[in-house]
Scaffold this active site. Structure first.
Site, mmCIF file in Angstrom:
data_model
loop_
_atom_site.group_PDB
_atom_site.id
_atom_site.type_symbol
_atom_site.label_atom_id
_atom_site.label_comp_id
_atom_site.label_asym_id
_atom_site.label_seq_id
_atom_site.Cartn_x
_atom_site.Cartn_y
_atom_site.Cartn_z
ATOM 1 N N GLY A 248 11.063 12.137 -1.699
ATOM 2 C CA GLY A 248 11.974 11.026 -1.435
ATOM 3 C C GLY A 248 12.942 11.244 -0.295
ATOM 4 O O GLY A 248 13.715 10.331 0.037
ATOM 5 N N GLU A 282 8.328 17.616 -3.924
ATOM 6 C CA GLU A 282 7.103 16.941 -3.463
ATOM 7 C C GLU A 282 7.384 16.088 -2.230
ATOM 8 O O GLU A 282 7.254 14.870 -2.265
ATOM 9 C CB GLU A 282 6.569 16.041 -4.593
ATOM 10 C CG GLU A 282 6.295 16.753 -5.899
ATOM 11 C CD GLU A 282 6.047 15.781 -7.058
ATOM 12 O OE1 GLU A 282 6.140 14.544 -6.857
ATOM 13 O OE2 GLU A 282 5.764 16.261 -8.162
ATOM 14 N N PRO A 283 7.789 16.698 -1.134
ATOM 15 C CA PRO A 283 8.117 15.899 0.045
ATOM 16 C C PRO A 283 6.874 15.362 0.746
ATOM 17 O O PRO A 283 5.870 16.063 0.848
ATOM 18 C CB PRO A 283 8.835 16.909 0.950
ATOM 19 C CG PRO A 283 8.210 18.218 0.592
ATOM 20 C CD PRO A 283 7.906 18.146 -0.880
ATOM 21 N N GLY A 284 6.941 14.136 1.187
ATOM 22 C CA GLY A 284 5.863 13.559 1.991
ATOM 23 C C GLY A 284 6.411 13.129 3.339
ATOM 24 O O GLY A 284 6.258 13.800 4.358
ATOM 25 N N ARG A 285 7.141 12.008 3.299
ATOM 26 C CA ARG A 285 7.664 11.395 4.519
ATOM 27 C C ARG A 285 8.462 12.371 5.398
ATOM 28 O O ARG A 285 8.317 12.382 6.620
ATOM 29 C CB ARG A 285 8.579 10.229 4.116
ATOM 30 C CG ARG A 285 9.039 9.360 5.255
ATOM 31 C CD ARG A 285 10.118 8.384 4.786
ATOM 32 N NE ARG A 285 9.822 7.743 3.539
ATOM 33 C CZ ARG A 285 9.223 6.553 3.414
ATOM 34 N NH1 ARG A 285 8.865 5.891 4.476
ATOM 35 N NH2 ARG A 285 8.997 6.048 2.230
ATOM 36 N N ARG A 330 3.245 -0.841 7.234
ATOM 37 C CA ARG A 330 4.638 -0.788 6.788
ATOM 38 C C ARG A 330 5.481 -2.001 7.233
ATOM 39 O O ARG A 330 6.235 -2.540 6.424
ATOM 40 C CB ARG A 330 5.317 0.512 7.223
ATOM 41 C CG ARG A 330 4.633 1.775 6.681
ATOM 42 C CD ARG A 330 5.460 3.042 6.856
ATOM 43 N NE ARG A 330 6.564 3.058 5.919
ATOM 44 C CZ ARG A 330 7.813 2.822 6.241
ATOM 45 N NH1 ARG A 330 8.137 2.564 7.493
ATOM 46 N NH2 ARG A 330 8.752 2.827 5.323
ATOM 47 N N TYR A 334 6.769 -3.930 4.031
ATOM 48 C CA TYR A 334 8.171 -3.659 3.652
ATOM 49 C C TYR A 334 9.163 -4.199 4.669
ATOM 50 O O TYR A 334 10.340 -3.825 4.626
ATOM 51 C CB TYR A 334 8.431 -2.147 3.562
ATOM 52 C CG TYR A 334 7.417 -1.346 2.809
ATOM 53 C CD1 TYR A 334 7.294 -1.455 1.424
ATOM 54 C CD2 TYR A 334 6.596 -0.451 3.468
ATOM 55 C CE1 TYR A 334 6.367 -0.693 0.741
ATOM 56 C CE2 TYR A 334 5.664 0.311 2.783
ATOM 57 C CZ TYR A 334 5.557 0.181 1.417
ATOM 58 O OH TYR A 334 4.637 0.931 0.740
ATOM 59 N N CYS A 361 -5.779 -12.021 11.826
ATOM 60 C CA CYS A 361 -5.503 -13.445 11.629
ATOM 61 C C CYS A 361 -4.581 -13.670 10.428
ATOM 62 O O CYS A 361 -5.007 -14.173 9.380
ATOM 63 C CB CYS A 361 -6.805 -14.197 11.471
ATOM 64 S SG CYS A 361 -7.797 -14.018 12.947
HETATM 65 N N1 LLP Z 1 5.950 12.388 -5.443
HETATM 66 C C1 LLP Z 1 5.558 11.252 -6.032
HETATM 67 C C2 LLP Z 1 5.217 11.279 -7.444
HETATM 68 C C3 LLP Z 1 5.503 10.051 -5.291
HETATM 69 O O1 LLP Z 1 5.133 8.933 -5.883
HETATM 70 C C4 LLP Z 1 5.847 10.058 -3.913
HETATM 71 C C5 LLP Z 1 5.800 8.840 -3.114
HETATM 72 C C6 LLP Z 1 6.229 11.287 -3.334
HETATM 73 C C7 LLP Z 1 6.278 12.431 -4.128
HETATM 74 C C8 LLP Z 1 6.574 11.419 -1.878
HETATM 75 O O2 LLP Z 1 7.683 10.689 -1.535
HETATM 76 P P1 LLP Z 1 8.328 10.860 -0.059
HETATM 77 O O3 LLP Z 1 8.823 12.262 0.057
HETATM 78 O O4 LLP Z 1 7.253 10.596 0.921
HETATM 79 O O5 LLP Z 1 9.375 9.855 -0.014
HETATM 80 N N2 LLP Z 1 4.340 3.517 1.236
HETATM 81 C C9 LLP Z 1 5.771 3.643 1.157
HETATM 82 C C10 LLP Z 1 6.185 4.891 0.433
HETATM 83 C C11 LLP Z 1 5.588 5.016 -0.943
HETATM 84 C C12 LLP Z 1 6.004 6.275 -1.664
HETATM 85 C C13 LLP Z 1 5.199 6.476 -2.893
HETATM 86 N N3 LLP Z 1 5.445 7.708 -3.588
HETATM 87 C C14 LLP Z 1 6.359 3.575 2.550
HETATM 88 O O6 LLP Z 1 5.603 3.436 3.518
HETATM 89 O O7 LLP Z 1 7.572 3.610 2.725
#
Ligand code: LLP
Length: 431
Positions: A248, A282-285, A330, A334, A361
């Site tokens: 997050g 659990e970092p993604g973004r 995105r 959003y 389209c």
């Molecule tokens: N862990 C779990 C269980 C999650 O559901 C998520 C993201 C993460 C970790 C990673 O979160 P982050 O660190 O990336 O914030 N498509 C949306 C974001 C959806 C996030 C879903 N879950 C966007 O483009 O903003």
């Protein structure tokens, strides 16, 4: 708003001699070589972001589990695997990707509300680190499958702490109205049930309250609640070893204050001092968003005749590019703001405000709105902060091929996903 120096600084893109580069490679050179649209990632920035978060937790037993859903391109996963990352997956497909990229299955946590029987079996046979269980039904199913396969399933319960992450409603997951996790009042009984089950090994507790969180207070609130639950469980003789705080961590897309990982880290390290817990996140973004750009070419300009004032009355100036909502969803989904920059820097004063739209389209097919840019047909543009939730959310809508992807490293780049072909698309179908 246009792209500020601060934003540009936060991304992997930078101008050199009037041309936009990722590391030491010009985006024009990459576009000439692989065509557009294309995603380009900076391996140095992926590494730097990983090390920043990892460093913020120094002094604490911890493990980063990269959230594969943010960008599951094998070369991206491989970059993190080599840095020692574990992985947070939400499907059997993501587990297959982690294995293909050389990730260690013993460092994989499996989240998600809808794990199927096939996916549970696959994860049990692969020997993953932990199932982050999201419901009573799932706990029962994992136990039944583990019994059948003569395995012991390591589990954590994903708690829904009912904390408002103060982010976009679509990416908020830790409120009780969201489908995710187990509410606290139900957790104790489920832990007792799991502890008494010989085919379950109770490992930990998890939460993930939302995404693109820029201010840490909600994360701290969630942490406090989980620590309270850990103490309650201890009092009942159930000792947890693993604490997973989810992802997050927010980044700068426009003018957001980026998440202060060091301050967050200090707080968390302080809170966990003296506790025998292994922390997981659990970092993604945070790891990928600003390491990636989407490079696209202007196909057509559809300006309104006359001056800026006329535009107010007569409609909008449209710049039609060769990337669309199927490449980067995105903005459409959003209303997300992404910086747009010309690959060849143009310092003359912009005369028009453009709606940057794709060929799909749908009126919702836009990538950027109201941007002051100097544009010509054929120009290359770079859409910033596209490394997370970009290519993973792409589709074949309008039978468009998915974009090529490139990994930049120093002075060289590699095509890490070739552009999809129409033969790829047709190959799964029969008449
Ligand atoms: N862990 C779990 C269980 C999650 O559901 C998520 C993201 C993460 C970790 C990673 O979160 P982050 O660190 O990336 O914030 N498509 C949306 C974001 C959806 C996030 C879903 N879950 C966007 O483009 O903003």
């Amino acid at each position: 708003m246009s792209v500020t120096p601060e934003l540009l600084n936060a991304t992997a893109a930078h101008y050199r001699n009037g041309e936009l580069f990722i590391e030491d490679v010009s985006l024009r050179e990459i576009a000439d070589s692989v065509g557009t649209p294309l995603y380009a990632y900076s391996s140095a920035m992926l590494t730097q972001q990983y090390r920043r978060l990892d460093g913020a937790l120094a002094g604490l037993a911890h493990q980063l589990h990269y959230a594969v859903k943010a960008n599951s391109t094998l070369a991206v996963l491989q970059t993190f695997a080599r840095l020692g990352a574990g992985f947070d997956i939400v499907s059997g497909g993501e587990l297959s990707r982690v294995l293909a990229a050389g990730g260690n299955p013993e460092q994989v946590v499996f989240s998600g509300v809808g794990k199927s029987t096939e996916e549970i079996d696959f994860a049990l046979k692969t020997g993953i680190e932990c199932f982050n269980v999201e419901s009573a039904g799932e706990l029962e199913r994992i136990s039944a499958r583990a019994t059948l396969l003569q395995k012991v399933a390591p589990i954590a319960l994903r708690i829904n702490p009912n904390v408002d992450p103060k982010t976009h409603p679509y990416i908020s997951t830790g409120l009780k109205e969201n489908k995710f996790g187990i509410l606290q009042h139900a957790a104790l009984a489920l832990y007792q049930q799991a502890a008494a089950d010989p085919h379950l090994q109770v490992r930990g507790i998890a939460c993930h309250i939302g995404s693109q969180i820029c201010e840490p207070t909600p994360l701290f609130d969630a942490l406090d609640q989980l620590l309270g639950l850990i103490d309650d469980l201890n009092a009942q003789g159930i000792t947890l070893t693993d604490l997973d705080l989810g992802g997050g961590f927010g980044v700068t897309y426009e003018d957001e204050q980026p998440f202060d990982v060091d301050a967050w880290g200090r707080h968390v390290v302080g809170k966990l001092a003296g506790r025998r817990l292994k922390l997981s996140i659990e970092p993604g973004r945070f790891l990928t968003a600003n390491a990636g750009v989407l490079v696209t070419r202007v196909e057509y300009l559809k300006p309104v005749e006359g001056s800026d004032d006329d535009q107010q009355q007569q409609g909008k100036n449209f710049a039609v590019i060769d990337a669309a909502m199927n490449d980067l969803l995105r903005p459409s989904l959003y209303q997300a703001w992404h910086g747009v920059l010309p690959v060849r820097e143009n310092r003359s004063a912009p005369t028009r405000r453009w709606e940057v739209v794709g060929p799909v389209c749908e009126s919702g097919d836009w990538l950027a709105k109201s941007r002051n840019l100097v544009l010509h047909e054929g120009d290359l543009l770079s859409i910033l902060s596209a490394g997370a939730y970009g290519s993973v959310l792409s589709s074949n809508y309008n039978s468009r091929n998915r974009a090529a992807e490139v990994m930049v490293s120093g002075e060289s780049f590699r095509l890490v996903r070739r552009r999809e072909s129409i033969q790829d698309q047709l190959s799964t179908e029969v008449l």
